[in-house]
Design a protein around this motif. Structure first.
Motif, PDB file in Angstrom:
ATOM      1  N   GLU A 330       0.842  -1.197   0.000  1.00 44.36           N
ATOM      2  CA  GLU A 330       0.000   0.000   0.000  1.00 44.36           C
ATOM      3  C   GLU A 330       0.877   1.246   0.000  1.00 44.36           C
ATOM      4  O   GLU A 330       1.814   1.372   0.793  1.00 44.36           O
ATOM      5  N   GLY A 425      -6.039  -6.443   4.841  1.00 41.92           N
ATOM      6  CA  GLY A 425      -4.825  -5.635   4.763  1.00 41.92           C
ATOM      7  C   GLY A 425      -4.056  -5.975   3.512  1.00 41.92           C
ATOM      8  O   GLY A 425      -4.611  -6.028   2.413  1.00 41.92           O
ATOM      9  N   GLU A 426      -2.757  -6.239   3.672  1.00 45.12           N
ATOM     10  CA  GLU A 426      -1.920  -6.557   2.521  1.00 45.12           C
ATOM     11  C   GLU A 426      -1.842  -8.053   2.240  1.00 45.12           C
ATOM     12  O   GLU A 426      -1.139  -8.478   1.317  1.00 45.12           O
ATOM     13  N   ALA A 479       3.518  -9.729   3.109  1.00 52.68           N
ATOM     14  CA  ALA A 479       2.510  -9.773   4.177  1.00 52.68           C
ATOM     15  C   ALA A 479       2.370 -11.200   4.686  1.00 52.68           C
ATOM     16  O   ALA A 479       2.818 -12.153   4.034  1.00 52.68           O
ATOM     17  N   GLN A 497      -7.923  -8.633  11.947  1.00 54.01           N
ATOM     18  CA  GLN A 497      -8.304  -7.469  12.750  1.00 54.01           C
ATOM     19  C   GLN A 497      -9.264  -7.879  13.866  1.00 54.01           C
ATOM     20  O   GLN A 497      -9.279  -7.270  14.931  1.00 54.01           O
TER      21      GLN A 497
END
Length: 518
Positions: A330, A425-426, A479, A497
């Motif tokens: 990102e 995420g990644e 990642a 998360q």
């Protein structure tokens, strides 16, 4: 005293090969002993095709074999013993006991319990006399009371089970096969066969046998130190036998090239009547070595009317067909991606199709894309947040291709955008989809000429094979990612998360592989 292998070959002048292997049996346990006894002079048992060609040449039974060949026809090579040395692949297979009777060539290779260089005197090879006794016993069984080809075919179909009793593990116990026949529950050749309860009808029409080998290759690649890439091949052999008769018998052989990967974990259909012990004991749990059984894999069977899966297998191939790395990072409001794919030099560079699917989960639709590719075309599915890299039917001569670019996304809509509990995420992957026809990663193939059919009529035999990708993932090396070890999937959930207990049970499932709740 033991035999390494035995063959029955019909001599057929005027045909392309001048002969057909009607029956063959190898004894892997004896072969291991031969490797130890013979040492550096050891010559392996060849496949049926090369053996047939070499034996017919040595016996001067080939149609076009009219010229003088010094290595075979010189005065120093006058044969009075029916024992031969066959030149196969630059090596001489000796001793081969062989003789022709009633248009059938009977042949076997006895075990020599010493080195073959220098060649020992025949009187010291006890397996030779046993080999003659063995072959004469088979000859007596086949032609005692035999009146026509139908009865001969029936007796040939009985040989695999008879030899389990008369010559287990290559050691002759009883050369009189009639004694073994009396102890085996075979239907008499003079009595009509009854329709078995499991077979609902019989086939009427043009006889044909179709064999299809499909291999699926799975892979998980990470391009990370400390995490090993994994891959596995799973094969399925599907057959359709349209043959007349109540109980036709067929023997199908699977073969490997010299550098092929041995088949393991073989599961067979219930219609298979007998199996070599080496096929049953070949397991992926065992460490691979040079002694692993590499075929041919023979399956004698009584086929059902419908199409059926003859067997399943796995194999530990040395490398995956396509190696790659995927990097995604990102950068403010956009993602930068870099992908490199390389086709291994040993793989057939001729695809029916080859694509790389690059999904972006848990994000909004794609609003902007800038990219550069060295090969192929890129298709964008904006609402699905998906890129599809169409590679096509061939890799370039370099066998290596690359794709790089930046992707920008709009606002996320929970109702329309794809969601994945793993790819947060990644954490991301690309998935390869490809198919290669007339090719298998193990090298496994069905030799049409080695298929033996004991039924009326001469069937048309066809064989096909293909390699298909299945669950072929390349993970973002920048990642965390799920980690596979063998068939076990270990998941690093530290990047999620949400705490693990809050995830729904149905979410604890990765691409069809259940993940146990912690």
């Amino acid at each position: 005293m033991a035999q390494r292998a035995v063959w029955l070959i019909s001599h057929e002048p005027g045909t392309p090969l001048c002969g057909t292997v009607r029956f063959s049996r190898r004894y892997p346990t004896v072969e291991k002993r031969a490797r130890v006894f013979n040492g550096a002079s050891y010559v392996p048992i060849p496949e049926d095709g090369p053996f047939l060609k070499a034996l017919l040449f040595e016996l001067r039974l080939l149609d076009d074999d009219k010229d003088f060949v010094e290595s075979r026809d010189s005065c120093s090579r006058i044969n009075k013993t029916s024992i031969y040395g066959l030149l196969i692949g630059g090596e001489e297979l000796w001793p081969v006991v062989a003789f022709l009777k009633n248009d059938i060539i009977y042949a076997c290779v006895p075990l020599v319990e010493q080195t073959l260089s220098p060649r020992p005197p025949l009187i010291s090879v006890s397996g030779v006399s046993q080999g003659f006794e063995f072959l004469f016993g088979i000859q007596d069984f086949l032609y005692s009371g035999q009146k026509n080809d139908s009865e001969l075919n029936t007796k040939l179909s009985q040989l695999p089970d008879l030899l389990l009793q008369a010559c287990p593990f290559g050691t002759l116990l009883d050369a009189n096969l009639k004694n073994s026949l009396d102890n085996t529950n075979f239907a008499s050749v003079t009595q009509p066969q009854k329709q078995p309860a499991w077979k609902t009808g019989t086939y009427k029409g043009k006889p044909q046998v179709s064999i299809s080998i499909t291999e699926k290759v799975k892979s998980m690649q990470y391009d990370k130190q400390g995490i090993a890439d994994t891959w596995q091949v799973v094969g399925t052999v599907t057959c359709k036998c349209d043959l007349e008769g109540i109980m036709p018998n067929v023997t199908i052989s699977l073969n490997l090239p010299t550098n092929g990967s041995p088949l393991q974990d073989i599961l067979v259909h219930p219609c298979v009547t007998s199996l070599d012990s080496a096929i049953l004991t070949s397991s992926s749990i065992d460490a691979m070595d040079d002694s692993a059984f590499s075929g041919p894999y023979k399956f004698p069977l009584t086929p059902p009317l419908e199409s059926f899966n003859l067997c399943y297998y796995t194999s530990q191939v040395p490398v995956p067909p396509i190696l790659g790395f995927y990097q995604m990072k990102e950068e403010e409001v956009q993602l930068r991606i870099t992908i490199n794919l390389k086709l291994h030099e040993s793989v057939k560079n001729n695809f029916e199709f080859c694509e790389a699917h690059i999904p972006f989960y848990n994000r909004g639709p794609i609003t902007h894309l800038e990219y550069k590719t060295s090969f192929g075309q890129l298709e964008v599915f904006r609402e699905k947040s998906l890129l599809i890299w169409i590679i096509g039917q061939k890799f370039p001569k370099s066998m290596e291709i690359s794709l790089s670019g930046t992707v920008t996304f709009g606002a996320k809509s929970h109702e329309k955008q794809p969601f994945d509990p793993i790819c947060i995420g990644e954490t991301a992957y690309l998935k390869l989809h490809f198919r290669i026809l007339d090719y298998t990663l193990t090298g496994c193939y069905a030799d049409q000429h080695s298929v033996q059919v004991f039924a009326s009529g001469k069937p048309k035999i066809s064989a096909h094979r293909k390699l298909i990708s299945s669950d072929y993932y390349i993970w973002n090396s920048k990642a965390p990612a799920p980690v596979t070890y063998g068939s076990l999937l270990l998941l690093d959930l530290s990047f999620l998360q949400s705490p693990l207990p809050q995830l729904k049970k149905k979410q604890l499932h990765f691409k069809g592989i259940p993940i146990p709740e912690a």
